[in-house]
Each structure stands twice: as structure tokens, then as C-alpha cells.
Scaffold this active site. Structure first.
Site, PDB file in Angstrom:
ATOM      1  N   GLU A   9       0.813  -1.222   0.000  1.00 46.61           N
ATOM      2  CA  GLU A   9       0.000   0.000   0.000  1.00 46.61           C
ATOM      3  C   GLU A   9       0.843   1.266   0.000  1.00 46.61           C
ATOM      4  OE1 GLU A   9      -3.615   1.845   2.688  1.00 46.61           O
ATOM      5  OE2 GLU A   9      -3.493  -0.304   2.345  1.00 46.61           O
ATOM      6  N   ASP A 116      -3.150  -3.156   3.367  1.00 52.76           N
ATOM      7  CA  ASP A 116      -3.609  -3.210   4.755  1.00 52.76           C
ATOM      8  C   ASP A 116      -4.858  -4.075   4.858  1.00 52.76           C
ATOM      9  OD1 ASP A 116      -1.534  -1.543   5.377  1.00 52.76           O
ATOM     10  OD2 ASP A 116      -2.762   0.270   5.514  1.00 52.76           O
ATOM     11  N   ASP A 118      -7.765  -4.217   6.129  1.00 56.01           N
ATOM     12  CA  ASP A 118      -9.057  -3.684   6.544  1.00 56.01           C
ATOM     13  C   ASP A 118      -9.884  -3.452   5.295  1.00 56.01           C
ATOM     14  OD1 ASP A 118      -7.746  -1.558   5.425  1.00 56.01           O
ATOM     15  OD2 ASP A 118      -7.751  -0.307   7.222  1.00 56.01           O
ATOM     16  N   TYR A 334      -0.477  -3.123  13.522  1.00 55.41           N
ATOM     17  CA  TYR A 334      -1.277  -2.237  12.676  1.00 55.41           C
ATOM     18  C   TYR A 334      -2.174  -1.356  13.548  1.00 55.41           C
ATOM     19  CZ  TYR A 334      -4.144  -0.807   8.705  1.00 55.41           C
ATOM     20  OH  TYR A 334      -4.785  -0.073   7.740  1.00 55.41           O
ATOM     21  N   CYS A 866     -57.487  62.239 -19.328  1.00 54.34           N
ATOM     22  CA  CYS A 866     -57.341  60.888 -19.879  1.00 54.34           C
ATOM     23  C   CYS A 866     -56.357  60.936 -21.032  1.00 54.34           C
ATOM     24  CB  CYS A 866     -58.693  60.369 -20.340  1.00 54.34           C
ATOM     25  SG  CYS A 866     -58.591  58.771 -21.196  1.00 54.34           S
ATOM     26  N   CYS A 869     -58.772  60.054 -24.509  1.00 50.45           N
ATOM     27  CA  CYS A 869     -59.844  60.938 -24.978  1.00 50.45           C
ATOM     28  C   CYS A 869     -59.768  62.338 -24.400  1.00 50.45           C
ATOM     29  CB  CYS A 869     -61.208  60.330 -24.667  1.00 50.45           C
ATOM     30  SG  CYS A 869     -61.511  60.146 -22.891  1.00 50.45           S
ATOM     31  N   CYS A 891     -60.888  56.890 -16.176  1.00 56.18           N
ATOM     32  CA  CYS A 891     -61.696  57.666 -17.122  1.00 56.18           C
ATOM     33  C   CYS A 891     -63.159  57.241 -17.013  1.00 56.18           C
ATOM     34  CB  CYS A 891     -61.175  57.467 -18.545  1.00 56.18           C
ATOM     35  SG  CYS A 891     -62.052  58.450 -19.788  1.00 56.18           S
ATOM     36  N   CYS A 896     -62.474  53.884 -23.347  1.00 57.74           N
ATOM     37  CA  CYS A 896     -60.995  53.874 -23.278  1.00 57.74           C
ATOM     38  C   CYS A 896     -60.455  53.180 -22.034  1.00 57.74           C
ATOM     39  CB  CYS A 896     -60.447  55.298 -23.340  1.00 57.74           C
ATOM     40  SG  CYS A 896     -61.085  56.366 -22.025  1.00 57.74           S
TER      41      CYS A 896
END
Length: 978
Positions: A9, A116, A118, A334, A866, A869, A891, A896
Site C-alpha cells: 500500500e 492493509d 481492513d 497495525y 385621460c 380621450c 376615465c 378607453c
């Protein structure tokens, strides 16, 4: 002769194995990687002559990652990472090691794996097997099992080769994939959500800050935060207790009140006064018994880390680094093991014999081996066995190495780097300082090595020793009906405490007392030993009423934290120290000089946010279940696929809920950190949440985003290759994706979005909150886009930019002009195409009319002309639920339909002659407040619908605001799609 490729390893392990097997008669040559040498020699395995080639990897040869398409943070919705394809491959920096293995494997008959023993080592073994089998399918593969780099273990392992364990490797593969998917999804989610919204002062470079999440890391953080909250929430409470002391010729005895303490002052005073009035103490009970203090169980990894932290204040990370070096040098077994019991095959006497010559504990080892002392005892069984390695124990004698760190590659690397850096910039005198520094570093590391080696040896010697023996006496007395007790102990035989100097069991002498008139044999013995007169009644020397306050528990120490992790099953013996280190590196916690942990503001805010969500993602429960399932995989009781499916499904559900409740994280962070101005103008703060698959490129997802101007859109995550985008209405203030799915839009799934609009920017009758669909079926969103556009009106009206040309008067232009990619939508003022809304002639004309508003001379009412108009529009007051009391102009001519809010007019927004939206029954339509956003899709076409104005008055003569035809509404207009 059989050619055998042996793979270890680490390079140091390969060198040790080759040296032992060859008895130092070997040849060394370079491989593709200059760090991983190849050792050659001849050796006999079970009578078969073999030519051995020994080389190594450097930990994992492969790594797991997502495919390239999903690796960029904004490439997909983080939720997609739970199903995104992954790959396991050899990274660029380890290709030389791979080439070495391939070249040597082609020429060999056997492959022997010295990894190892494990789960992690088994997984690395299968990675090596995959590479070697790729070039030589005929390899015979074997596994060497060993626990110490000593001659006895290595030769035994070579002669007893076994098959690799697929279950162990599958358990690691499952853990790697689970951790990758969970960690990447939550890390991306909380980093993109929080980093640019807050000024996180703990980060030096907060723009590149990563707020990582780990399924082991966060429960570990949770232990620290939970203890901190427990301390913070503690309220000191005063209590009272009665203390009694008695001094005689034999010594001083302190008697404790057997009630403990009382929180009621009056009751305490009454009981105390009763004792003072009748202070004579009667001995009610004298109990004498033999007490044993047992030695510790054999040493596992967690216990090694805890005891090193408690005795030497070494961090768990330091402990594992030092233990790894001691193992590679052959001094200890280990160091990564869960086992705390020795097997019957272990020759314990031989291990003790090796230490008889030690100048410090050698004499104790000799006593252990002498049958006449009776000191030997077979070690206790701790009940844990990982079936891989024995407990940690000494494997080679050392009388005290003078240069422990000479061969330590990490220290040498640090020394090399520091020396080179100093020599590059400083002169001779600085070099002298470097020399002093390096010598100090060598000494410090050597000190750690000696301490840990001594702990392992003394712990082993204690395990095979008799327990300490003491004589304990407990005396109970009565004063006016109140009971008090005192205890004392005399150590009769220290036994293991003679060698295990880290523990104590001190003497605490008390005078001899007798129960009433009965003089037991034990009392007579004590009286004879002490040459004193036994008492059965006495008057206390002091009787006091003392007060105190309750105290909270202390912060978690490193040993406490390791215990919590071990008890909850968080991590493994080989990874727990890494999780603690990660918390420190991410600045989620800090550690003081007493090795006690406190959460930082960042760590506390993250845990608080997840806690407020109601999902205990910071609790150990979920990870404990995962660790249990992975252990089941390693035992063959469950398959890897089964565990992956269960864990990922569960965590994906938690992740989706966390996305929906992300406001809790934002609120928690806002408690500790100031808001950042970067979040408003940076695309990196885009929400990036999946809304639907992209129907244009059919590869990526459409995600919810927020652009630099604060406007929301749904765009393809494959940008710039795919530019598909859907702009959302300008008045959107907040947008949150829900788990609800539209039943009609395709391709799906199309997730519904919870919108919150700015109330002042939407027409009357539209609700501030709306659950909508961006798939095309939502009429409400269509109307809002047509009426309000996709740009923010608040920005357009509030911040004009004035420029002064060289010749001419100053001109005012909007700061946020309409984008060129407006999808050629009709102008929101005149409903004609060919120009942008900001350049609409009707808007300019209307603005001029608005600026001339004033008082109606006939009746004194406020009015404006308006825009269509010219008829005076009288100021009126709305009486609807959403806008009651709000002023507006409209209006009187039904031809309108001019309309404008007074407050919008004062802010500079132009009035509109557009008709008001279709609202059924009332100006506050409850059907818009919830549901799936499609409930009003056909509302405009319903028969018998009555429309009302902002004042609640009926309206007639409505016209389509797309083509102007009064025979239909806009949602049914034939010109709508043209």
C-alpha cells in the site's frame, strides 16, 4: 520459476516486506514512478521457487467522481447528483504507478496483494487487481494477511496466502458513492445558497469559500454544537447542602449529606438547625470490602486516540500519523483496528520477554514472567473483534531510539521545504536559524514517537497484569435523623498500576469507626492495624450549611468527541480523526489549549438552519444506519446495490425538503453574519434549482435563476450551448420551487413555483402569492407578463440616467432599458409589435397628460386628463380587500378604460389605457391564492362572469386587450399567437 508481482500500500511497506522476505539480499530498480521502487529477489512459497517483484501504490489507486457533464457546480440541479452517472478511474497523478503495474503484470504469473488488512485496504487491492487483470487475464491472485511489519508476521503471511474479500471491497465502494453523492449535493446547495449572500468573516477568501457538508462531518459538528447549546441554555440555580467533618487522632473524615443538596433554602435551614440542636453523631453502618481496579482492555484505535489526547494532549490526527510511522518502522502492530481482545494464537509471553531488558519497565516485565509473583493474568475480552487485526501492541523492542524521526518522510519533507525556502531568501545567519529550527522539529517529533510507543508498551503490560487491590471502608452516621456518609481506601497491592503510570488510585484514609456497640472482626483488625480506639458515637468537629450553584457540563474534549462518535457509529476507527480535522479546516469548530471544542458562528449557523427545518441532518441517526448497512455489506448479509438504493433514496428526500425550506438556513445565517451586496449582482447567486427538462436541447435541465438586475428567469443549465430561456413577470419578488408537479405540461416533470409579487406593481385583483407553472398552461402568468412585462418596473421608474449632449438640452434615459432578446412581445402600453415598451408613443403621450394633472375647476376635485380621450379623470378611492383606501384615477368613458394608481403616478410611472384583468366575483379572487396555478386558466371564458373595477363597481363593455375586439377576451383572442 514462477514470477510473482507483490504490491504493497505504501513505498515504505514495500521496502520492509522485501527486506524481510529477502533477508536484505535484494536488487532495487526504478519503476515509472520514481517514488515507487521495484525490489527483486528469490523466495520459496510453500516449496515453490518464486522470483519476487515487490512494488507499491500510494493509497487508493483510483478515485470516484461524476462524469464531466456534472462536475461543474452550475451544470445541473444538485438534486440530479443522486442519480448522475459516476466513474472510477486512475487520476492523472497516478498514471505512472498504473503503467508500472501494467508493465510488470504482463510478465508475471501471480499477483500477491500486501495491502492493509481492513476494508479500505481490500478496496485498494481490487483496484490493483482491475489494472493488472486488464493486461493479463491469466494472473493467479492471492492476498497476504499481516498485522505487523516484523519477520514472524511477514513470513507467516507469505506462506499462508488467501483469496481477496469481495464483500469488504463492496462496502467501501458503497460508502464512497454514498459520500460522494450526498456530500456533493449538499455542499453545492449550501455553498451556492449562502456564500454570496453573507459576509463570512471567518474566511480569508470568502469568494472561493466552500461550505462543505459530509454525512459524517455534520453529525460530528452536531455533537459540538449540541453541547455548546446545552451550556448556553444552562441557568445556574442555587442549592444548599449540609457538610460534616470529624477530626480525631487518626485523621480527618469528611461526611457528605446523603440527600445531596436541596434547592429550597427554608427546608435546608430547618434541617440544619435540627442537626445543630442535636449534633451527636451515631455510627449506623460500617461496611468494609475489598475493591479491585481492573486494568484496561487491549488497545483499539479509538482508545489509543482517546488516551493520547487525555494523557499527552495529542490530537487524533497527530496520534494516527505517529502510530502509522511506528507501525511502518516495525515497532507496533497495525494501528487501525476495532479489536480489543487477543486471540488464543497470540504468544503474549514472547512479547513480554522482548521487554525484559528495558531500563524503565524491564524489571516489571521480569516480575510478570516470574510465576512466583502471581502478577500474570490473561487479558480481559473487550467484546470487539473486526476479524482483521489484533489489538495494538508492541512488536519490536526499543530501549529508546536516539533518532526516531530520521527515516520519517513527512518530517524530512517539511525540513526540506523549510530549508529551501529560507535558503532562497536569507543569508548565512538565517541558515543557522533554519538548522536550529529543524533540530527542534526533529526533537519534537521524536518526543511524540517515544510517548506513543511508551503508551502502547505500558498498556500492553498492564493488560496482562493483575488488577490493583484496595480495602475500602464506607461509614454512615446519623445526626438528628439526617444521614451522612464518608469513605476511605487503602491500596493493598498496586499490581498493574506499577507500570501504568497514566492512572492513579490514591489512598484516602479515615479514622476507624464502629457500628453501635458491635465490634466486628473487621473492625478489630482495623483497630489493631491502626492502634486506635474505635468509636460508636462522636460530636462533629464542624457542621456547616453551605451553598452552591449548579454548573453546566464542560465543552467536549477530543476524547469526549471520539467517544460520542464511537457510540453513535459515526465513521470508522480509521476515519474519525479525519472528520474532526475537516471541521477544524473548514472553520466550523475551534479547539482550545485544553483540547476542548467550541463551534464557530459558521458552524452554529449551519446546524441551527438544519435544526429549524425539522430534519435532523446534523444528528447521528441517519449516518449510523448507513454505517450499519455498510457493515452488513462487508459481512455478506446485504448487497451493495440494495444499500445504495435505500440510503440514496432516503437522503434525496431529505435534500429536496432542505431545498424547499432553505429560508431556514438563510434566517440562521442572518443571525450571525451581515448580508453581502454581491448577491444582487452576481450570477453565482442564482438559485440553480431544477424546474423541468429543457425541451430545446433535450439534454440539460431548465433551472430557476436570478439575473444581475434582480429579475427571475428559467434558463437552460447547458448555457451557452443552449440559450433556451423563459422570462418571468417583472413584479416577482420571490420564487421558490415546490415539490408539486404540473399534470398537463410536457416534457415533464414540470415543478410548480411559489411566487410572491410586489403588491404595488401588479394590477388590482391579482394576489400577491401565486403557485404557478412555467410550462405554458398558467393563464395568470401570461396575463402578468402581458400587462407588466418581464422587466422590473421599480427599477425602470426609479433610477433614470440624465445625460447632457454637447449640443442640446439634457435627456433622460432609463437605467434599465428593455433587453434586445424580449422575444418580440407586444408593447405593454399599445399592444403593438415593432417597438419596445420604453419607446412607446402612447406612453410618452400619456406621460405628458399626466404631468398636467391638477384640480377640477368645476367641483374642486383632483383630476388628470385621460391619455386617450382627454376627459378629466377624477381621483377615486378603492374599496377592494387588497387595495382598500388606495387612490386612483380612471376615465369615466367606458370606451378607453384609462386607469392609474395615484402613488404610481407620483413615483413617475405612466398611466395605462389597458383594461384591467379578468377577475371573477370579486377583486380579491381566492382561486389565485393557492392550488397548482392552473385553476383560473379558463376563467375568462366562463359564462355569466361579472367583472368589477378596483372600486367594486360592475364593468361592462370590456374589450380584448390584444386586438381591441369587444366580442372576446384576450385569453381567447385568435391573434394571440400571431
Amino acid at each position: 520459476m514462477i514470477k510473482v508481482l507483490n504490491v504493497a500500500e505504501k513505498p515504505s511497506v514495500a521496502k520492509s516486506v522485501a527486506t524481510i522476505l529477502s533477508r536484505n539480499q535484494l536488487r532495487v530498480r526504478d519503476g515509472r514512478s520514481r517514488y515507487n521502487k521495484i525490489f527483486e529477489f528469490n523466495y520459496s512459497i510453500n516449496g515453490q521457487q518464486c522470483h519476487m517483484l515487490v512494488t507499491s501504490v500510494t493509497g487508493h489507486l483510483m478515485e470516484v467522481e461524476f462524469e464531466d457533464r456534472y462536475r461543474k457546480w452550475h451544470s445541473c440541479d444538485p438534486a440530479d447528483l443522486y442519480t448522475a452517472p459516476i466513474r472510477k478511474h486512475v487520476p492523472e497523478d497516478k498514471l505512472d504507478i498504473k503503467r508500472t503495474l501494467e508493465e510488470e503484470a504482463r510478465k508475471c504469473h501471480w499477483l500477491v496483494l500486501w495491502l492493509d488488512c481492513d476494508r479500505e485496504g481490500e478496496n485498494i487491492a481490487f483496484e490493483v487487481m482491475e489494472v493488472c487483470r486488464g493486461v493479463n487475464r491469466n494472473l493467479t491472485i492471492r492476498r497476504a494477511r499481516f498485522s505487523a511489519l516484523i519477520e514472524r508476521d511477514i513470513h507467516e503471511a507469505a506462506q499462508n496466502l488467501i483469496a481477496p474479500n469481495q464483500w469488504f471491497s463492496d462496502a467501501v465502494d458503497a460508502r464512497q458513492e454514498i459520500d460522494l453523492r450526498i456530500g456533493a449535493s449538499f455542499t453545492r446547495f449550501q455553498t451556492m445558497l449562502l456564500r454570496d449572500r453573507f459576509v463570512i468573516d471567518s474566511a480569508q477568501d470568502d469568494k472561493n469559500l466552500v461550505l462543505s457538508y459530509g454525512p459524517c462531518q455534520f453529525p460530528t459538528l452536531g455533537f459540538v454544537v449540541e453541547r455548546y447549546w446545552e451550556i448556553q441554555s444552562h441557568e445556574p440555580e442555587e442549592f444548599w447542602t449540609i457538610n460534616c467533618t470529624h477530626r480525631s487522632d487518626e485523621g480527618l473524615a469528611s461526611f457528605s449529606w446523603m440527600r445531596g443538596h436541596l434547592f429550597d433554602y427554608t427546608s435546608s435551614v430547618i434541617l440544619y438547625e435540627m442537626c445543630v440542636e442535636e449534633p451527636t453523631a451515631t455510627v449506623m453502618k460500617v461496611q468494609q470490602q475489598e475493591k479491585l481496579k481492573y486494568p484496561p482492555y487491549p488497545l483499539s484505535t479509538i482508545e489509543l486516540e482517546k488516551r493520547a489526547s487525555r494523557y499527552f494532549r495529542m490530537s487524533s490526527e497527530q496520534t494516527m500519523k505517529v502510530a502509522e510511522d511506528l507501525y511502518q518502522a516495525g515497532f507496533i502492530s497495525y494501528p487501525r483496528t476495532e479489536t480489543d481482545c487477543f486471540s488464543s494464537r497470540t504468544d503474549l509471553h514472547t512479547i513480554v520477554q522482548e521487554h525484559q531488558e528495558h531500563p524503565v519497565w524491564g524489571s516489571y516485565a521480569q516480575r510478570l514472567l516470574d510465576p512466583g509473583t502471581g502478577l500474570w493474568r490473561n487479558p480481559s475480552n473487550g467484546g470487539h473483534d473486526d476479524k482483521a487485526h489484533p489489538p495494538i501492541h508492541p512488536t519490536k523492542f526499543s530501549a529508546g531510539e536516539s533518532r526516531w524521526s530520521q527515516d520519517h518522510h513527512v518530517v524530512h519533507f517539511l525540513l526540506l521545504v523549510s530549508t529551501f525556502a529560507w535558503q532562497s531568501f536569507f543569508s548565512f545567519w538565517s541558515n543557522l536559524a533554519v538548522m536550529a529550527f529543524t533540530e527542534s522539529l526533529k526533537f519534537s517529533y521524536s518526543h511524540f514517537l517515544q510517548r506513543l510507543y511508551e503508551l502502547v508498551v505500558r498498556h500492553f503490560l498492564a493488560c496482562v497484569s493483575q488488577p490493583a487491590v484496595g480495602a475500602e471502608t464506607v461509614v454512615e452516621i446519623d445526626i438528628a435523623g439526617e444521614r451522612f456518609s464518608a469513605s476511605g481506601r487503602v491500596i493493598l497491592a498496586k499490581n498493574y498500576l506499577d507500570v501504568y503510570r497514566f492512572e492513579s488510585w490514591g489512598d484516602s484514609m479515615i479514622p476507624v469507626y464502629v457500628q453501635g456497640q458491635q465490634k466486628s472482626d473487621g473492625m478489630k483488625l482495623w483497630a489493631k492495624l491502626k492502634h486506635v480506639r474505635a468509636l460508636d458515637m462522636f460530636n462533629p468537629t464542624a457542621l456547616t450549611l453551605d451553598s452552591g450553584v449548579t454548573r453546566p457540563p464542560p465543552l467536549l474534549s477530543e476524547a469526549d468527541l471520539l467517544s460520542c462518535m464511537d457510540k453513535a457509529g459515526i465513521g470508522t476507527d480509521a476515519t474519525m480523526h479525519d472528520h474532526i480535522k475537516k471541521l477544524l479546516d473548514r472553520f466550523y469548530v475551534t479547539k482550545d489549549a485544553n483540547t476542548r471544542f467550541s463551534p464557530t458562528n459558521l458552524g452554529e449557523a449551519l446546524v441551527m438552519g438544519y435544526d429549524d427545518m425539522g430534519y435532523e441532518l446534523w444528528k447521528p441517526n441517519l449516518r449510523s444506519l448507513m454505517e450499519y448497512d455498510m457493515k452488513e455489506v462487508s459481512m455478506g448479509n446485504k448487497s451493495k446495490a440494495e444499500v445504495l438504493a435505500t440510503c440514496l433514496q432516503q437522503m434525496k428526500a431529505c435534500f429536496l425538503d432542505a431545498k424547499v425550506n432553505k429560508v431556514k438556513l438563510l434566517e440562521a445565517m442572518a443571525i450571525f453574519f451581515n448580508r453581502s451586496d454581491r448577491s444582487n449582482g452576481d450570477d453565482s447567486s442564482a438559485l440553480g434549482e431544477n424546474v423541468r427538462p429543457c425541451g430545446l436541447c433535450q439534454e440539460a435541465n431548465m433551472v430557476l435563476r436570478k439575473n444581475r438586475d434582480g429579475n427571475f428567469m428559467v434558463g437552460c443549465s447547458g448555457y451557452p450551448q443552449c440559450r433556451n430561456a423563459v422570462w418571468l413577470p417583472g413584479p416577482v419578488l420571490e420564487a421558490t420551487i415546490t415539490n408539486n408537479i404540473c399534470n398537463s405540461c410536457t416534457p415533464g416533470p414540470v415543478y410548480l413555483i411559489q411566487f410572491k409579487f410586489r403588491q404595488l406593481e401588479i394590477p388590482p385583483g391579482f394576489n400577491v402569492n401565486h403557485l404557478g407553472c412555467v410550462g405554458g398552461c398558467d393563464e395568470t402568468l401570461r396575463q402578468l407578463i402581458e400587462i407588466c412585462g418581464t422587466g422590473s418596473r421599480a427599477q425602470a421608474r426609479g433610477r433614470p440616467t440624465t445625460t447632457t449632449p454637447s449640443n442640446g438640452p439634457p435627456t433622460t434615459t432609463p437605467r434599465n432599458p428593455q433587453r434586445s432578446n424580449s422575444r418580440q412581445a407586444p408593447c405593454i402600453y399599445c399592444y403593438q409589435t415593432g417597438h419596445a415598451s420604453t419607446d412607446c408613443p402612447s406612453r410618452i403621450s400619456a406621460t405628458r397628460h399626466v404631468q398636467s394633472h391638477g384640480i377640477n375647476q368645476q367641483n374642486g376635485e383632483s383630476s388628470i386628463p385621460c391619455s386617450t380621450c382627454g376627459t378629466p379623470c377624477v381621483l377615486r378611492t378603492a374599496n377592494t380587500a387588497n387595495n382598500r383606501g388606495r387612490k386612483f384615477y380612471s376615465c369615466s368613458s367606458q370606451a378607453c378604460n384609462f386607469f392609474v394608481w395615484e402613488d404610481n403616478l407620483n413615483n413617475g410611472s405612466a398611466p395605462r389605457s389597458a383594461p384591467r384583468p379578468n377577475i371573477s366575483n370579486s377583486a380579491s379572487n381566492p382561486s389565485r391564492t393557492g392550488g397548482r396555478g392552473r385553476g383560473v386558466q379558463n376563467a375568462g371564458r366562463a359564462a355569466g362572469v361579472t367583472f368589477v373595477s378596483a372600486t367594486g363597481e360592475p364593468i361592462s363593455g370590456r374589450r380584448c386587450f390584444v386586438c381591441g375586439d369587444p366580442s372576446h377576451f384576450a385569453n381567447a383572442c385568435p391573434s394571440r399567437g400571431s
